[in-house]
Design a protein around this motif. Sequence first.
Motif, PDB file in Angstrom:
ATOM      1  N   LYS A   3     -12.596   7.372  -3.331  1.00 26.68           N
ATOM      2  CA  LYS A   3     -11.265   7.162  -3.055  1.00 26.68           C
ATOM      3  C   LYS A   3     -10.411   8.306  -3.930  1.00 26.68           C
ATOM      4  N   GLY A   8     -10.510   6.645   1.343  1.00 24.67           N
ATOM      5  CA  GLY A   8      -8.867   6.061   1.240  1.00 24.67           C
ATOM      6  C   GLY A   8      -8.292   7.020   0.310  1.00 24.67           C
ATOM      7  N   TYR A  62      -2.110   2.273  -1.552  1.00 25.09           N
ATOM      8  CA  TYR A  62      -3.440   2.843  -1.198  1.00 25.09           C
ATOM      9  C   TYR A  62      -3.491   2.575   0.122  1.00 25.09           C
ATOM     10  N   GLU A 104      -6.495   2.740   3.337  1.00 30.73           N
ATOM     11  CA  GLU A 104      -7.720   2.892   3.491  1.00 30.73           C
ATOM     12  C   GLU A 104      -7.750   3.641   5.016  1.00 30.73           C
TER      13      GLU A 104
END
Lengths: 355, 355
Positions: free
Chosen positions: B178, B312, B319, B321
């Motif tokens: 991420k 993501g 955030y 994804e």
Amino acid sequence: MSENKTQAFDIKKAAESKIANVDFENLAFGNIFTDHMLYCDYKDGEWGTPVICPYAPIEMDPSSRVFHYGQAIFEGMKAYKDEQDDIWLFRPDENFIRFNKSATRLAMPEVPEEVFMEGLKQLINIDKEWVRKGKGNSLYLRPFMIATGHGVIAAPSAQYRFMIILSPAKSYYTGEVKVLIAEHFSRAANGGIGAAKAAGNYSAQFYPTRLANQQGYQQVIWTDDATHTKLEEAGTMNVFFRINDTLYTAPTSERILDGVTRKSIIDLAKREGINVEVRSVLVDELLAAAKDGSLKEMFGAGTAAVVNPIVGFSYQDTYYELPKQDKPLSLEIKDKLTNIQYKLAEDTFGWTVKI
Amino acid sequence: MSENKTQAFDIKKAAESKIANVDFENLAFGNIFTDHMLYCDYKDGEWGTPVICPYAPIEMDPSSRVFHYGQAIFEGMKAYKDEQDDIWLFRPDENFIRFNKSATRLAMPEVPEEVFMEGLKQLINIDKEWVRKGKGNSLYLRPFMIATGHGVIAAPSAQYRFMIILSPAKSYYTGEVKVLIAEHFSRAANGGIGAAKAAGNYSAQFYPTRLANQQGYQQVIWTDDATHTKLEEAGTMNVFFRINDTLYTAPTSERILDGVTRKSIIDLAKREGINVEVRSVLVDELLAAAKDGSLKEMFGAGTAAVVNPIVGFSYQDTYYELPKQDKPLSLEIKDKLTNIQYKLAEDTFGWTVKI
């Protein structure tokens, strides 16, 4: 120096001194080192015992992080000997604080005050014969920290070495300094490490400076990297401009080093009743002031040279010569500042610290 | 390898190999080195005889310029062994050219092709048992150069050491990655050294990356330092975005490394009939594509991981994804590229070079 702290240091003295071989009248800057050095290693999350030992090469694994990922910071300071043979440091607390700010920005551990300050004092005391009396003579102090952990993965090292080395210095005269205003190259990014005394900042400047040298300019005046319209630093020094009777210097930022000489000059000039403005000076302003004659002086400010007067600058292939001053403010400030450093004038600021 | 050049190298073999102690199934990246290393010293304006000798610590003066002013550059490459036990390099000419571009930008001398290329080949040949067969296994090659000249004056060193060290590697899996899009910190300035593989660029990234790690992100996507609106690199890799069926990656610039994996992916994707656009992707575009579902994939591209898929990203505390793909383009490209590297597919590009 508190004696009871001495036992925390491991001290191994050199069998004999190299000092008799040194020509103190003809010293090139930063080239000769004293008999001893200090090192202190960090591993497993803590600092070990500081060691003072004879100056000697150190062993480094070829995969040491400093070689590959540049985790390396330093400070530049000086020690001065007065007529009573007392040795003085100049605002060492400022260097200590900045050193640990640099450490944080480079994801390195902070160095304890005991190791940095007491280390400096003990090391200088052992090599005190290397500090020569007389204005212009000093001992240049170089605390630095390098990443010694092994392995070529691009991540912060788990091991570090803090060191201090000492080099006797004469007053630093660079001749007539002409500067080139940067139109393309830069020394620092917004959100980068320009405010840290990080090794990587210096190597970035060497190539543009070499190009400037080839054109007959000794230094580059760095401008902001986004627009190249703001005047920021002079070579490895902060930069001041005198327009009429006002002194200008850029505010510190992520791109500009918070220089100890810079901030001392600001305070000293204010005490002397000189008008000081801390703000960005634009290239256009400088050109206009050069053309209408209101630009009186420019100078760099840093530990090594204290004040480095600039005689002219080039921008877009035009050279602008600064007017000669009968009594340059830059030299007046330098004189007042060095008198404080050498204890030849009263230190009303409380800047000097006796070892 | 031309035999007649061998005599130009000074070769001292290790008395015994460390290879029996190495667990090739459990290798941490860049942590273990082979039995030998290469070094070649530059002084008085010329390169000396390259030496291949047992891997060992080197002696460095504490005032060596690399510690203080960061003159240090490197390359990352890999050697692969095919089923016939032949060893292959991947586009080593690209690394050699880039190495010397980095050298120029850091005011360091260029390394002769003979020393770099022949040095790599001879060193790998001596340690060829360390290159393991099988896809995913490789020998990571680390050519680098450091400033070894003494003295703490901020100017280019007059002495340098070029070295090559080798580290056995397994395929590089970093787990689910991420990323955090940089809103404040930066890795490179306009007119700076971001396009060079300079040590100082990496240490600048460690602190912002550590802050991202603390928030649960493995890497930072760097944006341009002036506006933070353009997506530029992912950690220490170039970055690709797949929006619908087009692959986007930023053009190389002074701020962006000219990655060998990056340019290979562009060529490979084009050959496969994939639409590739080399242009800056804006943060706003990325957000819009994430919201409307047209953003299919993001991945980093570099020598160590080849392709590093991103699951993501976070921007301004939100955030996003990425959708799971049945057949991710990133892995298809990785597979095709590594098949060329391991000689499991025809190398129509002529990228692979046999040692």
